[in-house]
Design a protein around this motif. Sequence first.
Motif, PDB file in Angstrom:
ATOM      1  N   GLU A 374       0.807  -1.220   0.000  1.00 25.61           N
ATOM      2  CA  GLU A 374       0.000   0.000   0.000  1.00 25.61           C
ATOM      3  C   GLU A 374       0.840   1.270   0.000  1.00 25.61           C
ATOM      4  O   GLU A 374       0.308   2.363  -0.208  1.00 25.61           O
ATOM      5  N   THR A 375       2.144   1.163   0.217  1.00 23.33           N
ATOM      6  CA  THR A 375       2.983   2.360   0.304  1.00 23.33           C
ATOM      7  C   THR A 375       3.694   2.678  -1.004  1.00 23.33           C
ATOM      8  O   THR A 375       4.514   3.599  -1.051  1.00 23.33           O
ATOM      9  N   ILE A 376       3.424   1.924  -2.076  1.00 17.71           N
ATOM     10  CA  ILE A 376       4.063   2.174  -3.361  1.00 17.71           C
ATOM     11  C   ILE A 376       2.979   2.241  -4.446  1.00 17.71           C
ATOM     12  O   ILE A 376       1.792   2.115  -4.178  1.00 17.71           O
ATOM     13  N   GLY A 377       3.397   2.466  -5.674  1.00 11.88           N
ATOM     14  CA  GLY A 377       2.493   2.369  -6.815  1.00 11.88           C
ATOM     15  C   GLY A 377       2.045   3.690  -7.395  1.00 11.88           C
ATOM     16  O   GLY A 377       1.486   3.724  -8.490  1.00 11.88           O
ATOM     17  N   THR A 378       2.270   4.796  -6.690  1.00 10.85           N
ATOM     18  CA  THR A 378       1.903   6.117  -7.194  1.00 10.85           C
ATOM     19  C   THR A 378       3.006   7.108  -6.857  1.00 10.85           C
ATOM     20  O   THR A 378       3.783   6.915  -5.919  1.00 10.85           O
ATOM     21  N   ILE A 379       3.043   8.169  -7.657  1.00 14.33           N
ATOM     22  CA  ILE A 379       3.939   9.287  -7.365  1.00 14.33           C
ATOM     23  C   ILE A 379       3.119  10.330  -6.614  1.00 14.33           C
ATOM     24  O   ILE A 379       2.323  11.076  -7.196  1.00 14.33           O
ATOM     25  N   GLU A 380       3.276  10.371  -5.310  1.00 12.13           N
ATOM     26  CA  GLU A 380       2.616  11.376  -4.477  1.00 12.13           C
ATOM     27  C   GLU A 380       3.349  11.454  -3.141  1.00 12.13           C
ATOM     28  O   GLU A 380       3.970  10.481  -2.700  1.00 12.13           O
ATOM     29  N   PRO A 381       3.304  12.616  -2.503  1.00 12.06           N
ATOM     30  CA  PRO A 381       4.012  12.763  -1.229  1.00 12.06           C
ATOM     31  C   PRO A 381       3.548  11.741  -0.211  1.00 12.06           C
ATOM     32  O   PRO A 381       2.353  11.425  -0.096  1.00 12.06           O
ATOM     33  N   GLY A 382       4.513  11.213   0.521  1.00 16.00           N
ATOM     34  CA  GLY A 382       4.247  10.230   1.546  1.00 16.00           C
ATOM     35  C   GLY A 382       4.434   8.799   1.102  1.00 16.00           C
ATOM     36  O   GLY A 382       4.544   7.899   1.942  1.00 16.00           O
ATOM     37  N   LYS A 383       4.460   8.566  -0.215  1.00 16.51           N
ATOM     38  CA  LYS A 383       4.671   7.216  -0.718  1.00 16.51           C
ATOM     39  C   LYS A 383       6.167   6.894  -0.772  1.00 16.51           C
ATOM     40  O   LYS A 383       7.018   7.778  -0.888  1.00 16.51           O
ATOM     41  N   GLN A 384       6.470   5.608  -0.691  1.00 22.57           N
ATOM     42  CA  GLN A 384       7.846   5.169  -0.868  1.00 22.57           C
ATOM     43  C   GLN A 384       8.346   5.594  -2.257  1.00 22.57           C
ATOM     44  O   GLN A 384       7.590   5.585  -3.239  1.00 22.57           O
ATOM     45  N   ALA A 385       9.614   5.944  -2.310  1.00 23.60           N
ATOM     46  CA  ALA A 385      10.188   6.449  -3.560  1.00 23.60           C
ATOM     47  C   ALA A 385      10.615   5.296  -4.458  1.00 23.60           C
ATOM     48  O   ALA A 385      11.798   5.030  -4.678  1.00 23.60           O
ATOM     49  N   ASP A 386       9.602   4.554  -4.975  1.00 26.32           N
ATOM     50  CA  ASP A 386       9.818   3.557  -6.022  1.00 26.32           C
ATOM     51  C   ASP A 386       9.503   4.249  -7.336  1.00 26.32           C
ATOM     52  O   ASP A 386       8.324   4.509  -7.663  1.00 26.32           O
ATOM     53  N   ILE A 387      10.530   4.577  -8.088  1.00 31.39           N
ATOM     54  CA  ILE A 387      10.411   5.509  -9.207  1.00 31.39           C
ATOM     55  C   ILE A 387      11.209   4.990 -10.401  1.00 31.39           C
ATOM     56  O   ILE A 387      12.296   4.422 -10.234  1.00 31.39           O
ATOM     57  N   ALA A 388      10.664   5.196 -11.611  1.00 31.01           N
ATOM     58  CA  ALA A 388      11.393   4.898 -12.843  1.00 31.01           C
ATOM     59  C   ALA A 388      11.457   6.164 -13.691  1.00 31.01           C
ATOM     60  O   ALA A 388      10.470   6.911 -13.780  1.00 31.01           O
ATOM     61  N   GLY A 423      13.932   4.888  -2.535  1.00 31.89           N
ATOM     62  CA  GLY A 423      14.987   5.894  -2.581  1.00 31.89           C
ATOM     63  C   GLY A 423      16.363   5.362  -2.889  1.00 31.89           C
ATOM     64  O   GLY A 423      17.298   6.147  -3.091  1.00 31.89           O
ATOM     65  N   ARG A 424      16.533   4.049  -2.931  1.00 32.88           N
ATOM     66  CA  ARG A 424      17.847   3.471  -3.244  1.00 32.88           C
ATOM     67  C   ARG A 424      17.928   3.189  -4.726  1.00 32.88           C
ATOM     68  O   ARG A 424      17.050   2.552  -5.297  1.00 32.88           O
ATOM     69  N   GLN A 425      19.001   3.670  -5.363  1.00 29.63           N
ATOM     70  CA  GLN A 425      19.084   3.588  -6.813  1.00 29.63           C
ATOM     71  C   GLN A 425      19.358   2.159  -7.276  1.00 29.63           C
ATOM     72  O   GLN A 425      20.214   1.465  -6.750  1.00 29.63           O
ATOM     73  N   ILE A 426      18.606   1.729  -8.302  1.00 32.04           N
ATOM     74  CA  ILE A 426      18.737   0.398  -8.881  1.00 32.04           C
ATOM     75  C   ILE A 426      19.395   0.485 -10.251  1.00 32.04           C
ATOM     76  O   ILE A 426      20.455  -0.103 -10.486  1.00 32.04           O
ATOM     77  N   VAL A 427      18.769   1.207 -11.174  1.00 39.88           N
ATOM     78  CA  VAL A 427      19.347   1.445 -12.502  1.00 39.88           C
ATOM     79  C   VAL A 427      20.061   2.784 -12.474  1.00 39.88           C
ATOM     80  O   VAL A 427      19.512   3.782 -11.984  1.00 39.88           O
ATOM     81  N   GLU A 428      21.291   2.813 -12.982  1.00 43.63           N
ATOM     82  CA  GLU A 428      22.087   4.036 -13.041  1.00 43.63           C
ATOM     83  C   GLU A 428      22.593   4.232 -14.463  1.00 43.63           C
ATOM     84  O   GLU A 428      23.187   3.327 -15.055  1.00 43.63           O
TER      85      GLU A 428
END
Length: 464
Positions: A374-388, A423-428
């Motif tokens: 429930e803490t991932i899946g969207t870009i919005e404040p408060g969500k975990q920083a799972d980002i592509a 927030g931890r980088q996977i692809v660089e």
Amino acid sequence: MTDFLIKGALGILTGQPGAAARAEGDIRVRGSVIAEIGSLAALPGERIVDASGAVVTPGLVNTHHHLFQSVLKAVPAGMNEALAAWLRLVPYTFWDRIDEEALRVSATIGLAELALSGATTVADHHYFFSDRYDFDPVDVLFETAERFGLRFVLARGGATRGRPFDGGRTAPLPVEPLDRMIASVEAAVKRWHDPLPTAIRRVAFAPTTPTFSLHETELQEIAAAARAMGVRLHSHLSENMDYVDYTLANYGKRPVHWLAEHGWLGPDVWFAHMVECDEGELHLLAETGTAMAHCPQANARLGSGTAPADRLHALGGMVSLAVDGAAANEAADMASALYSAFSLHRAQKGVGAVDAETVLHWATAGGARTLGFETIGTIEPGKQADIAIFDLNAPRYFGQHDRVLGPVISGGQAHVRASFVGGRQIVENGGLPWLDMEKLAADAARIVARIANKQDEGRFRATA
């Protein structure tokens, strides 16, 4: 993890529905969490992640995969076969040739392919467990996923009985008594499962199929066991008419209605495929919150059809996007799955069937909810920083008026510039710095040659 600011993106696809599906501006990440979105000035000493010429999305969530199949792509015997024959000729023929090294290499190939196409969460359905193995596939898969830093769900499969066509020159499929299966899942949960909302690793109870792999009397016990352990329930269902014909002939009901009688529906359950669902089944799925892992590309490759994901979505049901195994899906990446979902529904049902933002929602927020993150899946404040961050500096994206849709509508190889999990980088810089691709290619070629040339003596033999 460090604080950083993603700056200069062409646009943001948030994964949210409706008017909130798009956003503009910069994204500030503090620790593992999205802190702000908007026109943001860099703070003193703040790390800047350059997103110019790129589109930012939530990390993609792949809700159904078979990582062991990454060394079984384009097996000649199965290239032009439908599901039942393909199962016999490819995964069921080669399962006993996948030793520990082959599984590690195959999982590494699959996770690299997924990470480089924008996936940050992967659910792998592994269903071969033999008492003759000298290794535990659960440990191999979790250990490999840890190297990548991806969120990983191991859907621990298996069977208490084999399918009728098993046999001939195919090594007998591994089966196990129900009590041993439950005990093995409990052991995996104890070692690997994290119930916290921000978990990186989880376990699900996932018998291969409720129809062909289990006895009907076992269904309720399995559902109760999964819920007692606090894990989700997963399986294949209604991938083609074989499933429907089976339950109608044996129980007088279609698969979804049959499983409803055995406790196999609910918001803690998700099924892969669901190609053959009628309107009544779709309403029942929506009413119970039971989720679909939509595998458009693999279903098309095997000639099974296109699942009514669009209809389930319209009913308010839960839809997620999945790649499925590479043995039936030689481009086993999430970017290809996005394009397949966007194009196949429209080809069959017209341009109003689905739009790009909805497909992206399935691959992000829908997948997160399906897996219980429930803490991932969207870009919005408060969500975990799972980002592509998808780089659009390639010819396939040139000339587009609405460039923000590029990652969904352009197909082909994705160009992921960077990705993050909590927030931890996977692809660089478009790659995985720690992974030696030349060595992986050589390992893959060696494994393929070994298993393709191996005689059918069957290294591992299953016992009931």
